[in-house]
Scaffold this motif. Sequence first.
Motif, PDB file in Angstrom:
ATOM      1  N   LYS A  55      25.811  48.427  32.874  1.00 39.92           N
ATOM      2  CA  LYS A  55      25.575  47.149  33.569  1.00 39.92           C
ATOM      3  C   LYS A  55      24.092  46.823  33.609  1.00 39.92           C
ATOM      4  N   SER A  56      23.243  47.818  33.892  1.00 34.86           N
ATOM      5  CA  SER A  56      21.795  47.593  33.952  1.00 34.86           C
ATOM      6  C   SER A  56      21.228  47.192  32.602  1.00 34.86           C
ATOM      7  N   LEU A  57      21.762  47.789  31.529  1.00 31.50           N
ATOM      8  CA  LEU A  57      21.256  47.505  30.186  1.00 31.50           C
ATOM      9  C   LEU A  57      21.954  46.315  29.532  1.00 31.50           C
ATOM     10  N   GLU A  58      22.995  45.822  30.200  1.00 31.35           N
ATOM     11  CA  GLU A  58      23.777  44.695  29.689  1.00 31.35           C
ATOM     12  C   GLU A  58      24.385  45.020  28.325  1.00 31.35           C
ATOM     13  N   ILE A  59      24.975  46.221  28.249  1.00 32.18           N
ATOM     14  CA  ILE A  59      25.683  46.653  27.046  1.00 32.18           C
ATOM     15  C   ILE A  59      27.035  47.209  27.482  1.00 32.18           C
ATOM     16  N   SER A  60      27.869  47.599  26.521  1.00 36.23           N
ATOM     17  CA  SER A  60      29.206  48.080  26.867  1.00 36.23           C
ATOM     18  C   SER A  60      29.146  49.519  27.383  1.00 36.23           C
ATOM     19  N   ARG A  61      30.146  49.859  28.212  1.00 39.81           N
ATOM     20  CA  ARG A  61      30.226  51.219  28.723  1.00 39.81           C
ATOM     21  C   ARG A  61      30.492  52.213  27.595  1.00 39.81           C
TER      22      ARG A  61
END
Length: 499
Positions: A55-61
């Motif tokens: 979420k912080s990096l705005e990428i997928s888990r």
Amino acid sequence: MFKHAQLESVKAWIGDPAQGTLPLHARVQRAIRQLILDGVLDVGKPLPASRALAKSLEISRDTVESAYSQLHAEGFIERRVGSGSFISERAKRLPGRVKPRQTNANSDVAPRLSQRGSAMYHNGGVRDFLKPRPFAPGVPETRSFPLQIWERLQRQVLKEHGTQALLHSPPEGMEPLRRAIADYVSLERGARATPERVLVLTSSQQALTLCATVLLDAGDHIFVEDPVYHGARKAFDAAGLKCLPVPVDEDGLQVQHLLESSKTSGERPRAVFLTPSHQFPTGATLSLDRRLAIIEWARAHQGWIIEDDYDSEFHYASKPFACVQGLDPNDRTIYIGTFTKSLFPGLRIGYMVLPAPLVAPMTAARTLLDGHSAPIPQLTLARFIEGGHFGAHVRTMRAVYAERRDVLARLVREHLSDFVEAKVPAGGMQMPCVFTRDVPEPEVVEAARRAGIDLLGLTALHSSNHPRGGFLMGFAAHAPHELDAAVKKLAIILRAQCS
């Protein structure tokens, strides 16, 4: 969770163009691995949950999970069911790992540098404007460059030379390019050039560094224009030279000051640095009688003339004067040119036309810097010049830049006249503007930078104690509508700074 600085470090890795060929999970994995190796993340410390980090990096888990799995496989982290991921005890034994950083008085002790290293560091080096933001000086228009022609010529080079084009270039440069440069500067600039006297370099800045270190010793005196091109001043300072400023007026360097200083100075200056076609930053053209007087000074004092002809192709009122080197019968002039301004910055090809006795020593010195320039661009450029494409491109850009200069001059009069006076140049790619009222130059330059506008302040280019403040406005890289929008934005900034 990561601290802000640690999170920003991971983001920097993700966004670094140099890592662009790596998959996203590999960039995340390598960023965290580097934090561990640097001791920023200590043994036993928990990593953020994969969902939170994603979420912080705005990428997928899934991307974060892949990165964590690879770190676990390599032994950098431990994964504990129900507890999360932690820096592994084995990380203590990893090659290259440093101890966790300690906050004490000695943690950021500056390294001991040489005098020359300190001079280069504290002068800040010379930073190019990497993106053509409004008013960045010296940046050409690249959107109109004939890429299809360049690609076709490069294919011809590869077809003709094959794998031979992948080898080293001679340190003096590829012979076809040296021949093309010699023919060009002899015809267009009135230089006295032969291929044997041309040394191909990566830039005019490299040429200045070579002149400073090969021709002069630390402590020697050199005359420079006042104001002066900052890249030259920094090259001379880094070499330990003592710069003696000579004032500039509408006819260029005031030779009388140079002659008087030569008589009264305790140390005899051994060289003079000039930008005679378009003085940087004023745009003045050095008059013929002053050119001849400087040539006579060099003959009488066995001094060197370092002539930087950085953008002489772009002269709008009339044909430019012949270069100083072509007028010098005594072979005391080093002529410096570059294709960075006339073609495109990424080409990285400049050159010197040297007196015959300097060719061998300058070439040897060049091998200690970077050895040679890449052959494929050299051979492509040679064909570009020989085929008439260079001349055609320069003529096209000369007309474009003249129009943009006139547009900028009009916009400055319409929107900035309460603050600055434009000194409309007869040539070149930038327009000096001097303040007509008390304006805080550093604050204006910084506020403009934050707003996406690059200005070069004039004050730092002067040696005199009371220069008129102002800034350079590059106009070559932007169309009239882009100049219009940027000038209006700059007007808002100036009003805010002066309110």
